[in-house]
Design a protein around this motif. Structure first.
Motif, PDB file in Angstrom:
ATOM      1  N   ILE A 137       0.440  -0.924   0.165  1.00  0.00           N
ATOM      2  CA  ILE A 137      -0.576   0.472   0.059  1.00  0.00           C
ATOM      3  C   ILE A 137       1.008   1.212   0.287  1.00  0.00           C
ATOM      4  CG2 ILE A 137      -1.113   1.391   1.059  1.00  0.00           C
ATOM      5  CD1 ILE A 137      -2.715  -0.994   2.381  1.00  0.00           C
ATOM      6  N   PRO A 138       0.298   1.900  -0.515  1.00  0.00           N
ATOM      7  CA  PRO A 138       1.537   3.859  -1.019  1.00  0.00           C
ATOM      8  C   PRO A 138       0.863   4.295   0.269  1.00  0.00           C
ATOM      9  CG  PRO A 138      -0.308   3.229  -2.678  1.00  0.00           C
ATOM     10  CD  PRO A 138      -0.336   2.446  -2.644  1.00  0.00           C
ATOM     11  N   THR A 139       2.324   4.630   0.937  1.00  0.00           N
ATOM     12  CA  THR A 139       1.425   6.017   2.117  1.00  0.00           C
ATOM     13  C   THR A 139       1.872   7.074   1.896  1.00  0.00           C
ATOM     14  OG1 THR A 139       1.806   3.627   3.746  1.00  0.00           O
ATOM     15  CG2 THR A 139       1.746   5.919   4.636  1.00  0.00           C
ATOM     16  N   ILE A 140       1.479   8.415   1.954  1.00  0.00           N
ATOM     17  CA  ILE A 140       1.516   9.312   2.180  1.00  0.00           C
ATOM     18  C   ILE A 140       1.817   9.841   3.156  1.00  0.00           C
ATOM     19  CG2 ILE A 140       0.632   9.505  -0.094  1.00  0.00           C
ATOM     20  CD1 ILE A 140      -1.160  11.530   1.098  1.00  0.00           C
ATOM     21  N   SER A 141       2.224  11.301   3.651  1.00  0.00           N
ATOM     22  CA  SER A 141       2.368  12.396   5.167  1.00  0.00           C
ATOM     23  C   SER A 141       0.866  13.001   4.410  1.00  0.00           C
ATOM     24  CB  SER A 141       3.521  12.539   4.987  1.00  0.00           C
ATOM     25  OG  SER A 141       3.381  13.357   6.395  1.00  0.00           O
ATOM     26  N   LEU A 142       0.237  12.740   5.241  1.00  0.00           N
ATOM     27  CA  LEU A 142      -1.044  14.163   4.883  1.00  0.00           C
ATOM     28  C   LEU A 142      -0.054  15.372   5.501  1.00  0.00           C
ATOM     29  CD1 LEU A 142      -3.960  13.585   4.035  1.00  0.00           C
ATOM     30  CD2 LEU A 142      -4.522  13.496   6.583  1.00  0.00           C
ATOM     31  N   ARG A 143       0.719  15.327   6.780  1.00  0.00           N
ATOM     32  CA  ARG A 143       1.281  16.680   7.468  1.00  0.00           C
ATOM     33  C   ARG A 143       1.915  17.778   6.046  1.00  0.00           C
ATOM     34  NH1 ARG A 143       3.919  18.605  11.554  1.00  0.00           N
ATOM     35  NH2 ARG A 143       2.857  18.161  13.543  1.00  0.00           N
TER      36      ARG A 143
END
Length: 165
Positions: free
Chosen positions: A74-80
């Protein structure tokens, strides 16, 4: 005696599957920096503790990499970073929220903390007007719950560049 048993079963099923009233929406309230953001619960498939993120070369700063959840990458991003906030500090409270948008693969978003689930009536949500700056273009409105303001994220806008929405 049978009536009592049926009533108990009805109470139990009502508490497990409490229907959301018409005109209201449930949100997971997350903490990012000192602010609270709400994510519509219909997009959330899982919330997991921080796990090892494998970095992917030559991607945007806000894309942290990929995680393995039960054999699924699963690709993961930083919401911040996506919202233009400073880089996060990973703590015991850091969570990865696994989101699924209609016919798309899942994507993970890194948040500082998951606070609670709130149900907001439509009249407690103020929609954002026309001209939006960079951060506001990711918001669908502002919710009011227990005297607190919660910025409500438009997840399809937040993830538009990451997945083809």
């Amino acid at each position: 005696m049978d009536e009592i048993k049926v009533m108990d079963e009805q109470k139990r099923s009502m508490s497990l599957n409490r229907p959301v009233e018409h005109g209201s929406t449930q949100f997971i309230v997350t903490q990012l920096g000192g602010e609270q953001y709400g994510i519509d619960i219909k997009y959330i498939s899982n919330i997991i503790r921080m796990s090892k993120i494998t970095r992917v070369p030559k991607v945007s700063d806000y894309i942290k990499g990929v995680i393995n959840v039960r054999g699924v990458v699963i690709p993961t991003i930083s919401l911040r970073l996506k919202l233009g906030l400073p880089e996060e500090e990973i703590t015991k409270k850091t969570r990865i929220i696994i989101l699924t948008l209609e016919q798309h693969e899942s994507i993970g978003v890194l948040v500082d903390e998951v606070k609670e689930v709130v149900t907001l009536e439509e009249n407690h949500i103020e929609r954002i007007g026309y001209e939006k700056d960079d951060k506001e273009r990711f918001l669908s409105g502002v919710g009011k719950s227990d005297g607190k303001l919660i910025s409500l994220l438009d997840i399809t806008s937040v993830l538009a560049e990451v997945v083809d929405v």
